[in-house]
Structure formats: structure tokens, C-alpha cells
Design a protein around this motif. Structure first.
Motif, PDB file in Angstrom:
ATOM      1  N   ALA A  78      46.671  72.282  54.206  1.00  0.00           N
ATOM      2  CA  ALA A  78      46.785  73.160  53.413  1.00  0.00           C
ATOM      3  C   ALA A  78      45.868  74.516  53.909  1.00  0.00           C
ATOM      4  O   ALA A  78      46.267  75.598  53.567  1.00  0.00           O
ATOM      5  CB  ALA A  78      46.336  72.675  52.059  1.00  0.00           C
ATOM      6  N   SER A  79      44.605  74.170  54.555  1.00  0.00           N
ATOM      7  CA  SER A  79      43.794  75.167  54.671  1.00  0.00           C
ATOM      8  C   SER A  79      44.284  75.858  56.246  1.00  0.00           C
ATOM      9  O   SER A  79      43.646  76.635  56.817  1.00  0.00           O
ATOM     10  CB  SER A  79      42.305  74.997  54.732  1.00  0.00           C
ATOM     11  OG  SER A  79      42.039  73.964  55.652  1.00  0.00           O
ATOM     12  N   LYS A  80      45.371  75.298  56.812  1.00  0.00           N
ATOM     13  CA  LYS A  80      45.614  75.683  58.336  1.00  0.00           C
ATOM     14  C   LYS A  80      44.717  75.425  59.239  1.00  0.00           C
ATOM     15  O   LYS A  80      44.492  76.265  60.236  1.00  0.00           O
ATOM     16  CB  LYS A  80      46.254  76.970  58.271  1.00  0.00           C
ATOM     17  CG  LYS A  80      47.319  77.229  57.287  1.00  0.00           C
ATOM     18  CD  LYS A  80      48.184  78.497  57.281  1.00  0.00           C
ATOM     19  CE  LYS A  80      49.318  78.871  56.576  1.00  0.00           C
ATOM     20  NZ  LYS A  80      50.082  77.700  56.245  1.00  0.00           N
ATOM     21  N   ARG A  81      43.953  74.182  59.107  1.00  0.00           N
ATOM     22  CA  ARG A  81      42.823  74.176  59.979  1.00  0.00           C
ATOM     23  C   ARG A  81      43.171  72.760  60.748  1.00  0.00           C
ATOM     24  O   ARG A  81      43.715  71.752  59.988  1.00  0.00           O
ATOM     25  CB  ARG A  81      41.417  74.130  59.155  1.00  0.00           C
ATOM     26  CG  ARG A  81      40.967  75.163  58.724  1.00  0.00           C
ATOM     27  CD  ARG A  81      39.566  75.076  58.287  1.00  0.00           C
ATOM     28  NE  ARG A  81      38.873  74.135  58.546  1.00  0.00           N
ATOM     29  CZ  ARG A  81      38.039  73.275  57.828  1.00  0.00           C
ATOM     30  NH1 ARG A  81      38.135  73.548  56.619  1.00  0.00           N
ATOM     31  NH2 ARG A  81      37.219  72.342  58.396  1.00  0.00           N
ATOM     32  N   GLU A  82      42.847  72.560  61.889  1.00  0.00           N
ATOM     33  CA  GLU A  82      42.886  71.240  62.564  1.00  0.00           C
ATOM     34  C   GLU A  82      41.575  70.265  62.167  1.00  0.00           C
ATOM     35  O   GLU A  82      40.812  70.834  61.680  1.00  0.00           O
ATOM     36  CB  GLU A  82      42.943  71.428  63.974  1.00  0.00           C
ATOM     37  CG  GLU A  82      44.020  72.115  64.735  1.00  0.00           C
ATOM     38  CD  GLU A  82      45.529  71.441  64.458  1.00  0.00           C
ATOM     39  OE1 GLU A  82      45.287  70.034  64.343  1.00  0.00           O
ATOM     40  OE2 GLU A  82      46.541  72.061  64.154  1.00  0.00           O
ATOM     41  N   VAL A  83      41.986  69.057  62.258  1.00  0.00           N
ATOM     42  CA  VAL A  83      40.859  68.026  61.839  1.00  0.00           C
ATOM     43  C   VAL A  83      39.935  68.148  63.000  1.00  0.00           C
ATOM     44  O   VAL A  83      40.279  67.998  64.166  1.00  0.00           O
ATOM     45  CB  VAL A  83      41.451  66.673  61.756  1.00  0.00           C
ATOM     46  CG1 VAL A  83      40.279  65.843  61.369  1.00  0.00           C
ATOM     47  CG2 VAL A  83      42.491  66.661  60.650  1.00  0.00           C
ATOM     48  N   PRO A  84      38.653  68.329  62.776  1.00  0.00           N
ATOM     49  CA  PRO A  84      37.410  68.189  64.007  1.00  0.00           C
ATOM     50  C   PRO A  84      37.401  66.896  64.268  1.00  0.00           C
ATOM     51  O   PRO A  84      36.168  66.538  64.130  1.00  0.00           O
ATOM     52  CB  PRO A  84      36.434  69.009  63.219  1.00  0.00           C
ATOM     53  CG  PRO A  84      36.556  68.754  61.745  1.00  0.00           C
ATOM     54  CD  PRO A  84      38.022  68.548  61.483  1.00  0.00           C
TER      55      PRO A  84
END
Length: 153
Positions: A78-84
Motif C-alpha cells: 500500500a505504501s509502494k515500498r519493497e519489503v526490506p
């Protein structure tokens, strides 16, 4: 000194169970997924790559969406971030290794040869420790090149 750094980097990578999302290969494989379903470039590219959050959400937008770990995944999406994700496998830069997955795939080396029995892996941890000896042993077994330049810069 370089050897000490290499050993320390292997030890750091080996303790990768501190992942941002609890992931179980065992659970996904039990559902019928194959390695290439998620690590889609392992047969064609240099790296197997970790799947993008978008790829995970292709299933998890509906499958197990109410589970806490999937909610974490959905929040990244939803936040358009990849999982770190923390890398589990890899060679330290000072080893000057140019490992490529695709040639190993074409040679029909099973993923488990280098990654262990992922059908039982309930955390994203290193199951096999690689070093020059393990690589050379395999190269000899499969009659692959033992020329230093085949694997090192």
C-alpha cells in the motif's frame, strides 16, 4: 584480515531470521509453489532475486489476507515500498566471486544442492554455507570449469 572480514560477513548473513516478515518456504512449497514461481529470474539471470512485494500480492491480495504477517506485506504494498528483506545468501565483495544462477540452472543443478532442503525451511535462514571448497567439490562432480576466472573477477 580479508579472510576475517569474509568469515564475519558469512556469519552475519547466516543469521538472517530477523526478517521484517516471517516467511516460510516450507508452507509455500507445500501449497505447490516451485522455486521459479517466486525467484523467477533464477533460470535466465545472474541472480535468483527476491520477489517484489507486487509479486507476493498477486496471491496475497486474497490468500490469507487476514493473517498478521500478510497484513504487514499488504502495508508495504500500500505504501509502494519493497519489503526490506535481509540477504541470506551471497558472497562478500572481497571474495571477487561472479556467481551466476542461470548456468547452474541450465546444468540441471537442483536448487537444494546449494540452498538445502527448503521443503522444511520455516524461516528465511541460510541452510548451506558456501566456500571455495564446496564450490570446487561440486564443479569437480559435474565436470565444470575449475579455472579461477570461471568464478572470480
Amino acid at each position: 584480515m580479508h579472510r576475517l572480514l569474509w568469515v564475519l560477513s558469512l556469519a552475519a548473513a547466516a543469521s538472517a531470521s530477523d526478517q521484517p516478515i516471517a516467511y516460510s518456504h516450507k508452507q509455500h512449497i507445500a501449497l505447490g509453489l516451485a522455486c521459479l514461481d517466486c525467484h523467477s529470474s533464477a533460470d535466465t539471470g545472474a541472480a535468483a532475486t527476491i520477489p517484489s512485494v507486487r509479486k507476493c500480492m498477486l496471491c496475497h491480495a486474497k490468500v490469507a489476507a487476514a493473517k498478521p504477517e500478510i497484513k504487514k506485506l499488504a502495508a508495504y504494498a500500500a505504501s509502494k515500498r519493497e519489503v526490506p528483506w535481509q540477504r541470506v545468501y551471497g558472497f562478500p565483495g572481497e571474495a571477487l566471486v561472479k556467481f551466476r544462477h542461470a548456468p547452474h540452472f541450465r546444468a540441471r543443478i537442483e536448487c537444494a544442492t546449494c540452498h538445502g532442503d527448503m521443503t522444511q525451511a520455516t524461516t528465511a535462514d541460510r541452510l548451506v554455507n558456501h566456500n571455495m571448497g564446496t564450490c570446487l567439490r561440486c564443479h569437480r562432480q559435474y565436470r565444470a570449469s575449475e579455472d579461477c576466472a570461471a568464478c572470480h573477477y
